[in-house]
Enzyme design. Structure first.
Site, PDB file in Angstrom:
ATOM      1  N   HIS A 215       0.966  -1.317  -0.019  1.00 35.15           N
ATOM      2  CA  HIS A 215       0.063  -0.004  -0.061  1.00 35.15           C
ATOM      3  C   HIS A 215       0.939   1.180   0.117  1.00 35.15           C
ATOM      4  CE1 HIS A 215       1.053  -0.669   4.199  1.00 35.15           C
ATOM      5  NE2 HIS A 215       1.081   0.635   4.288  1.00 35.15           N
TER       6      HIS A 215
ATOM      7  N   HIS B  20       4.773   0.711   1.221  1.00 26.82           N
ATOM      8  CA  HIS B  20       4.975  -0.034   2.124  1.00 26.82           C
ATOM      9  C   HIS B  20       4.611  -1.717   1.500  1.00 26.82           C
ATOM     10  CE1 HIS B  20       4.713   3.173   5.386  1.00 26.82           C
ATOM     11  NE2 HIS B  20       5.920   2.996   4.844  1.00 26.82           N
TER      12      HIS B  20
ATOM     13  N   THR C  62       2.616   1.584  11.231  1.00 29.30           N
ATOM     14  CA  THR C  62       2.438   3.496  11.135  1.00 29.30           C
ATOM     15  C   THR C  62       0.961   3.701  11.333  1.00 29.30           C
ATOM     16  OG1 THR C  62       2.354   3.484   8.821  1.00 29.30           O
ATOM     17  CG2 THR C  62       4.439   3.467  10.016  1.00 29.30           C
ATOM     18  N   THR C  63      -0.093   2.643  11.154  1.00 31.19           N
ATOM     19  CA  THR C  63      -1.247   2.996  11.111  1.00 31.19           C
ATOM     20  C   THR C  63      -1.956   2.013  12.442  1.00 31.19           C
ATOM     21  OG1 THR C  63      -2.068   1.076  10.049  1.00 31.19           O
ATOM     22  CG2 THR C  63      -1.646   2.929   8.888  1.00 31.19           C
TER      23      THR C  63
HETATM   24  C1  LIG Z   1      -4.690   0.977   6.903  1.00 28.38           C
HETATM   25  C2  LIG Z   1      -4.332  -0.410   7.229  1.00 28.38           C
HETATM   26  N1  LIG Z   1      -3.151  -0.620   7.401  1.00 28.38           N
HETATM   27  C3  LIG Z   1      -2.766  -1.674   7.265  1.00 28.38           C
HETATM   28  O1  LIG Z   1      -3.197  -2.515   6.412  1.00 28.38           O
HETATM   29  C4  LIG Z   1      -1.236  -2.072   7.694  1.00 28.38           C
HETATM   30  C5  LIG Z   1      -0.681  -3.185   8.033  1.00 28.38           C
HETATM   31  C6  LIG Z   1       0.465  -3.730   8.389  1.00 28.38           C
HETATM   32  C7  LIG Z   1       1.438  -2.682   8.179  1.00 28.38           C
HETATM   33 CL1  LIG Z   1       2.892  -3.156   8.664  1.00 28.38          CL
HETATM   34  C8  LIG Z   1       1.082  -1.213   7.955  1.00 28.38           C
HETATM   35  S1  LIG Z   1       2.417  -0.146   7.739  1.00 28.38           S
HETATM   36  N2  LIG Z   1       1.657   1.349   7.516  1.00 28.38           N
HETATM   37  O2  LIG Z   1       3.130  -0.094   8.975  1.00 28.38           O
HETATM   38  O3  LIG Z   1       3.313  -0.559   6.696  1.00 28.38           O
HETATM   39  C9  LIG Z   1      -0.043  -0.971   7.573  1.00 28.38           C
HETATM   40  C10 LIG Z   1      -5.283  -0.797   8.251  1.00 28.38           C
HETATM   41  C11 LIG Z   1      -5.214  -0.542   9.387  1.00 28.38           C
HETATM   42  C12 LIG Z   1      -6.169  -0.961  10.317  1.00 28.38           C
HETATM   43  C13 LIG Z   1      -7.369  -1.751  10.072  1.00 28.38           C
HETATM   44  C14 LIG Z   1      -7.590  -1.724   8.554  1.00 28.38           C
HETATM   45  C15 LIG Z   1      -6.673  -1.507   7.758  1.00 28.38           C
HETATM   46  O4  LIG Z   1      -6.622  -1.473   6.443  1.00 28.38           O
HETATM   47 ZN   LIG Z   2       1.908   1.732   5.493  1.00 26.56          ZN
END
Ligand SMILES: C[C@@H](NC(=O)c1ccc(Cl)c(S(N)(=O)=O)c1)c1ccccc1O
Ligand SMILES: [Zn+2]
Length: 259
Positions: free
Chosen positions: A92, A117, A197-198
């Site tokens: 994403h 990411h 980060t989310t």
């Molecule tokens: C926005 C999305 N976050 C993720 O899917 C996400 C998952 C793992 C990582 Cl490691 C990261 S990150 N940004 O650290 O790479 C982002 C999200 C969050 C909560 C509920 C639904 C949903 O879709």
């Molecule tokens: Zn991310």
């Protein structure tokens, strides 16, 4: 009342529902190259994506996500700081508004226009992605900076599909996409222990941030901003942009650098 990137529900408010937001290994961070420890024990990373199977592209109300079939070890990242292979799960993006910064990690205080990411999970130690996402060595995320310049020759494969996922909750088939085409020429990286980060901001990520950005055009990045945070039926229209968390305190951590 869900989390978001607005004034009321944005990163500065996340700690109310997710107290780990004030933890000791939060992401992103500002990476200071001169303070990163060059570590000769850090080998190269290997991305085995040739057998990867992309499934769909979706708007989750926070970003646009491409999901992969992670039912076996067909596509993994290994080497570098990792003790075993981590299975490709999804990728994403995070981006800014027109002309503003939008990356999550910054380099010596400077942000990029966007950040990709690529999320992988430790299927050797954990049975499910959700178990891994809550474990200190559960996830490995490849962070790739996007800087503005000429058109990226392959990004159109993603931007051409964005009109199909304009609203939160929309998804469409997205087969045959290999994220290898989004990599820069060098796989030199910085690595450190951090978090999602989310929300839920789990402190479960080994971050591998590539030093070399990829180049995309303002036109291509502008296509991401036609996405909306809101669902089709909601009357409040909110353009999806500035969906990035600012750098967090490094606390007692060091950043290591590959050679
Ligand atoms: C926005 C999305 N976050 C993720 O899917 C996400 C998952 C793992 C990582 Cl490691 C990261 S990150 N940004 O650290 O790479 C982002 C999200 C969050 C909560 C509920 C639904 C949903 O879709
Ligand atoms: Zn991310």
């Amino acid at each position: 009342h869900h989390w978001g990137y607005g004034k009321e529900d944005g990163p500065s408010a996340w700690h109310r529902q997710y107290p780990v937001a004030k933890g000791n290994r939060q992401s992103p961070i500002d990476i200071i190259p001169n303070e990163a420890r060059r570590d000769s024990t850090l080998g190269p990373i290997f991305l085995k994506y040739d057998q990867c199977r992309s499934l769909n592209i979706a708007n989750n109300g926070h970003s646009v996500v491409v999901e992969f079939d992670d039912s076996d070890d067909r596509s993994v990242v290994l080497g570098g700081p990792l003790d075993n292979p981590y299975r490709l799960k999804q990728f994403h993006f995070h981006w800014g508004g027109k002309g503003c910064e939008g990356s999550e990690h910054t380099v010596a205080g400077v942000g990029y226009a966007s950040e990709l990411h690529v999320v992988h999970w430790n299927a050797v130690k954990y049975k499910t992605y959700n178990d891994a996402a809550a474990a200190p060595d559960g996830l490995a995320v490849l962070g790739i900076f996007l800087e503005l310049g000429d058109d990226h020759r392959w990004l159109h494969m993603i931007t051409d599909a964005l009109y199909m996922v304009k609203f939160k909750g929309s998804a469409t088939d997205f087969k045959g996409f290999n994220p290898k085409c989004l990599l820069p020429s060098s796989l030199h990286y910085w690595t450190y222990l951090g978090s999602l980060t989310t929300p839920p901001l789990h402190e479960s990520v080994t971050w591998i941030v590539l030093k070399e950005p990829i180049v995309v055009s303002e036109k291509q990045l502008g296509m991401f901003r036609m996405l909306q945070f809101n669902g089709e039926e909601e009357d409040q229209r909110m353009r999806m942009e500035n969906n990035f968390r600012p750098p967090q305190n490094l606390k007692e951590r060091i950043v290591r650098s590959s050679n």
